[in-house]
Design a protein around this motif. Structure first.
Motif, short mmCIF file in Angstrom:
data_model
loop_
_atom_site.label_atom_id
_atom_site.label_comp_id
_atom_site.label_asym_id
_atom_site.label_seq_id
_atom_site.Cartn_x
_atom_site.Cartn_y
_atom_site.Cartn_z
N TYR A 437 -58.20 0.09 28.44
CA TYR A 437 -57.15 -0.67 27.76
C TYR A 437 -57.40 -2.15 27.99
CZ TYR A 437 -55.16 3.98 27.60
OH TYR A 437 -54.97 5.32 27.37
N LEU A 438 -57.64 -2.87 26.89
CA LEU A 438 -58.12 -4.25 26.97
C LEU A 438 -57.14 -5.21 26.30
CD1 LEU A 438 -61.74 -3.47 25.70
CD2 LEU A 438 -60.94 -3.45 28.08
N PRO A 439 -57.12 -6.47 26.75
CA PRO A 439 -56.35 -7.48 26.03
C PRO A 439 -56.92 -7.66 24.62
CG PRO A 439 -57.01 -8.27 28.20
CD PRO A 439 -57.77 -7.01 27.95
N PRO A 440 -56.11 -8.05 23.66
CA PRO A 440 -56.63 -8.26 22.31
C PRO A 440 -57.65 -9.39 22.30
CG PRO A 440 -54.40 -9.11 22.49
CD PRO A 440 -54.67 -8.37 23.75
N PRO A 441 -58.79 -9.20 21.64
CA PRO A 441 -59.81 -10.26 21.60
C PRO A 441 -59.27 -11.53 20.96
CG PRO A 441 -60.71 -8.16 20.87
CD PRO A 441 -59.23 -7.97 20.96
N SER A 442 -59.78 -12.65 21.43
CA SER A 442 -59.40 -13.94 20.87
C SER A 442 -60.54 -14.46 20.01
CB SER A 442 -59.09 -14.94 21.99
OG SER A 442 -60.25 -15.17 22.77
N ARG A 443 -60.28 -15.56 19.34
CA ARG A 443 -61.34 -16.18 18.56
C ARG A 443 -62.06 -17.19 19.44
NH1 ARG A 443 -60.33 -20.14 13.48
NH2 ARG A 443 -59.70 -21.46 15.21
N ARG A 444 -63.35 -17.00 19.61
CA ARG A 444 -64.21 -17.93 20.35
C ARG A 444 -63.68 -18.22 21.76
NH1 ARG A 444 -63.67 -21.12 15.47
NH2 ARG A 444 -65.23 -20.47 13.95
N MET A 445 -63.34 -17.18 22.50
CA MET A 445 -62.96 -17.29 23.90
C MET A 445 -61.74 -18.17 24.12
SD MET A 445 -64.93 -15.27 25.50
CE MET A 445 -64.67 -15.74 27.19
N ARG A 446 -60.86 -18.22 23.15
CA ARG A 446 -59.62 -18.96 23.35
C ARG A 446 -58.70 -18.17 24.27
NH1 ARG A 446 -57.84 -21.97 17.69
NH2 ARG A 446 -59.79 -23.09 17.36
N LYS A 447 -57.58 -18.78 24.62
CA LYS A 447 -56.63 -18.13 25.51
C LYS A 447 -56.16 -16.81 24.89
CE LYS A 447 -52.17 -18.80 27.78
NZ LYS A 447 -51.00 -19.68 27.97
N ILE A 448 -55.99 -15.80 25.73
CA ILE A 448 -55.52 -14.50 25.25
C ILE A 448 -54.09 -14.62 24.75
CG2 ILE A 448 -54.87 -12.17 26.00
CD1 ILE A 448 -57.24 -12.28 27.95
N ALA A 449 -53.84 -14.01 23.61
CA ALA A 449 -52.48 -13.96 23.05
C ALA A 449 -52.20 -12.51 22.68
CB ALA A 449 -52.35 -14.88 21.84
N ALA A 450 -51.46 -11.82 23.54
CA ALA A 450 -51.13 -10.41 23.30
C ALA A 450 -49.74 -10.34 22.68
CB ALA A 450 -51.18 -9.63 24.61
N PRO A 451 -49.65 -10.06 21.37
CA PRO A 451 -48.33 -10.06 20.71
C PRO A 451 -47.42 -8.97 21.25
CG PRO A 451 -50.13 -10.18 19.10
CD PRO A 451 -50.74 -9.82 20.42
N ILE A 452 -46.16 -9.32 21.36
CA ILE A 452 -45.16 -8.38 21.85
C ILE A 452 -44.35 -7.85 20.67
CG2 ILE A 452 -43.35 -10.10 22.25
CD1 ILE A 452 -42.61 -8.56 24.78
N GLY A 453 -44.01 -6.59 20.76
CA GLY A 453 -43.13 -5.97 19.78
C GLY A 453 -42.09 -5.15 20.51
N GLY A 454 -41.25 -4.50 19.76
CA GLY A 454 -40.23 -3.67 20.39
C GLY A 454 -38.91 -3.79 19.66
N PHE A 455 -37.89 -3.24 20.26
CA PHE A 455 -36.60 -3.16 19.59
C PHE A 455 -35.47 -3.66 20.48
CE2 PHE A 455 -39.31 -0.43 17.22
CZ PHE A 455 -38.87 -0.57 15.92
N LEU A 456 -34.49 -4.23 19.82
CA LEU A 456 -33.29 -4.74 20.48
C LEU A 456 -32.13 -3.81 20.15
CD1 LEU A 456 -33.72 -8.45 19.34
CD2 LEU A 456 -34.31 -7.53 21.60
N MET A 457 -31.37 -3.46 21.17
CA MET A 457 -30.16 -2.67 20.96
C MET A 457 -29.04 -3.64 20.62
SD MET A 457 -31.26 0.39 21.43
CE MET A 457 -30.07 1.62 21.96
N THR A 458 -28.47 -3.49 19.43
CA THR A 458 -27.42 -4.40 18.98
C THR A 458 -26.16 -3.62 18.64
OG1 THR A 458 -27.99 -4.29 16.62
CG2 THR A 458 -29.20 -5.89 17.98
N ILE A 459 -25.04 -4.33 18.68
CA ILE A 459 -23.75 -3.77 18.29
C ILE A 459 -23.31 -4.47 17.02
CG2 ILE A 459 -21.34 -3.41 18.96
CD1 ILE A 459 -22.21 -3.55 21.87
N PRO A 460 -23.03 -3.74 15.95
CA PRO A 460 -22.57 -4.39 14.71
C PRO A 460 -21.30 -5.20 14.95
CG PRO A 460 -23.19 -2.11 14.29
CD PRO A 460 -23.21 -2.29 15.78
N ALA A 461 -21.20 -6.33 14.28
CA ALA A 461 -20.06 -7.22 14.47
C ALA A 461 -18.74 -6.58 14.04
CB ALA A 461 -20.28 -8.53 13.71
N ASN A 462 -18.82 -5.58 13.15
CA ASN A 462 -17.57 -4.97 12.66
C ASN A 462 -17.07 -3.84 13.56
OD1 ASN A 462 -19.55 -3.11 12.05
ND2 ASN A 462 -19.30 -3.23 9.83
#
Length: 577
Positions: A437-462
């Motif tokens: 399991y590897l960090p996502p490759p960067s372009r030309r050895m730039r700093k690693i940027a591993a995007p985050i995803g996921g979900f937020l538990m929200t309560i409807p305003a109503n």
């Protein structure tokens, strides 16, 4: 206003989030001494250093008057100290610009480096004193995380929520293996009160449409709705989400146990609207056995990824170099944004650092960054990926790329960590214990940027306020360390809480847990790859067609990017009319 200088970061294990928390800790530790001990006086040098470093970390310009005020000392006293510190090369004056003769103040490299060394000592000493880590291993301890590394989190129990939540609570969630597992665990513990029918799970595209419809209804059909992190700005701006700050005061949720950037994904304009249930990171999975067998080096750049994929690509034997999201719509739009992040760029002109609270000016004032040289290079990379991908790559989405790699038909795969867990845990997996399991490759050895995803538990305003408090108890149980650890041990290495990442049993459950935790500690996880601006879904939909046409249907990349920007602006005008 002139841009403030950005001092190079000292060689230290401290992240900016940790340093900010240490500053706050030192401030609160000293204040009771100054006010409560007879004869004590405020240390003007100490206070000025703390406030100056804190302002620098928060990228908040500060002038002499503001610094003296924050230091809490008489102006004449503070002014003399600042003049001396400027002469001693501890404070740098930065012209305001615009013809003004006044200056902003910031720490010099000398002061910043020495303070970082001191803060590192404080962190290490506290870690050792409280048994969190040995002194030599203090970099493994994240300052501010509310955990003890040697402590094993107790198993989740049903009586933790008994009598605290309504029996008729209803959920609208994303349809994936994590939410399915959570539904089953909730139903098991709730017995007759919790039923699987209380949960509606929908695929991501359908979830967005359903959430829009249900948020707009006068009375709620669901008590909890999970939203994709990039949707936050849209739903918060429309007033669809209940603010949670007051509810959190009485809830069994400790924000300090979440990585600040992850917790910040639920904060819009200073108000918390969502609780991160899980986070998942876009990484690169590689067949370790094949790399070892052929003496290949794991890729770290775009070019190295293409080279490794070519070395593994054997289409005649139905084995392919790499699997990734090429399907029209959301999948390829997200691939484009993630590859752009690997270039340290995103779709709008914004600071390339994670936010603890998201806020944006009116969108028409923001500058799109789609028709750029970086974007052209990303499309070129995607077209090269096509050459070493399965023949159905233009129809491949999140699930299909996982199946392709898990069935042993690809040597590499971009994937979410949540889905990658299936490589090790599903009985049908042909690649168990053979994956790196590897960090996502960067372009030309730039700093690693591993995007985050996921979900937020929200309560409807109503949802009525009284019921909101009961629902928050349910959310608190679902995001508790005990519940998250149960999921991690069952093969879902997606916990955003420090306490879970530090738990020895959780760490032992999957190699992904520690890998993601290290990415987070090195500030290589990024939340800005898909900025949650209110117009995100419009941008995503347009990119999903234009990028697909450029990669698979011969449309010139520059034209596709130009058309994307024009269509986005036209879409904004339509919404405003």
């Amino acid at each position: 206003m002139q841009q403030l200088n950005s001092a190079p970061a000292p060689a230290s294990e401290l992240t900016s989030h940790e340093l900010s928390r240490i500053v706050d800790f030192l401030r609160k530790l000293r204040a009771p001494f100054d006010t409560g001990v007879p004869g004590a006086t405020k240390d003007v040098f100490w206070n000025i250093v703390l406030e100056l470093v804190d302002a620098h970390l928060r990228r908040r310009p500060i002038d002499k008057s503001g610094l003296v005020t924050l230091a809490g000392v008489p102006y004449s006293t503070g002014n003399r100290m600042i003049i001396k510190m400027i002469a001693d090369d501890l404070i740098r004056q930065v012209p305001r610009g615009g013809g003004l003769k006044t200056h902003f103040l910031e720490p010099t490299d000398t002061l910043l480096h020495s303070f970082m060394d001191y803060a590192t000592h404080v962190k290490g000493h506290l870690a050792k004193t409280f048994g969190l880590r040995k002194g030599t291993e203090a970099n493994e301890y994240y300052f501010g995380g509310s955990y003890f590394a040697a402590q094993i989190i107790s198993p989740v129990r049903g009586d933790d929520i008994a009598g605290k939540v309504p029996g008729d609570i209803r959920f609208l969630l994303n349809d994936d293996n994590y939410f399915s597992s959570m539904r089953n665990m909730w139903s098991d513990f709730r017995n007759d009160l919790g039923r699987k029918s209380s949960f509606e799970l929908q695929r991501l595209q359908e979830l967005y449409v359903s959430a829009q419809a249900h948020f707009a209804k006068p009375s709620p059909e669901y008590d909890v709705i999970s939203i994709n992190m990039p949707w936050l700005g849209e739903f918060a701006e429309k007033g669809h989400l209940a603010p949670l700050d007051e509810l959190l005061q009485d809830a069994a949720i400790n924000p300090l146990d979440f990585h600040p950037s992850v917790w910040g994904t639920g904060n819009w304009k200073g108000t918390q609207y969502g609780i991160p249930l899980y986070c998942t990171i876009e990484i690169l999975a590689a067949r370790r056995d094949l790399f070892d067998e052929r003496g290949l080096t794991y890729p770290r750049t775009f070019d190295e990824t293409i080279a490794a994929a070519r070395a593994l690509h054997r289409p005649a034997g139905e084995f392919y170099g790499i699997a990734w999201n090429g399907q029209r719509g959301m999948p390829i739009a997200n691939s484009f944004m993630f590859f752009l992040a690997a270039c340290q760029k995103t779709i709008i002109d914004m600071p390339m650092h994670n936010q603890e609270s998201w806020t944006f000016d009116r969108f028409e004032k923001l500058k799109l960054q789609i028709e750029t040289d970086d974007a052209v290079e990303v499309i070129d990379y995607m077209k090269q990926l096509v050459e070493v991908s399965p023949p159905d790559i233009e129809f491949m989405d999140w699930e299909k790329r996982i199946q392709c790699f898990m069935s042993g038909r690809a040597g590499l795969a971009y994937c979410w960590t949540m889905r990658a867990a299936r490589f090790e845990h599903e009985l049908s997996s042909q690649v168990a214990r053979r994956v790196a399991y590897l960090p996502p490759p960067s372009r030309r050895m730039r700093k690693i940027a591993a995007p985050i995803g996921g979900f937020l538990m929200t309560i409807p305003a109503n949802v009525p306020p009284a019921r909101q408090r009961q629902i928050m108890n349910a959310i608190a149980w679902m995001v508790s360390p005990e519940a998250m650890k149960a999921h991690v041990k069952n093969g879902f290495p997606v916990a955003p809480r420090f306490s879970v990442c530090a738990d020895p049993e959780a760490l032992a459950s999957s190699p992904i847990v520690s890998m993601v935790d290290q990415l987070a500690r090195r500030n290589e996880i990024v939340t800005w790859a898909r900025p949650p601006i209110p117009e995100f879904s419009l941008i995503e939909a347009i990119l999903g067609t234009e990028i697909h046409d450029a990669v698979f249907h011969g449309k010139p990349p520059a034209q596709a990017l130009r058309d994307a920007e024009n269509r986005i602006h036209a879409g904004l005008l339509d919404r405003q009319s």
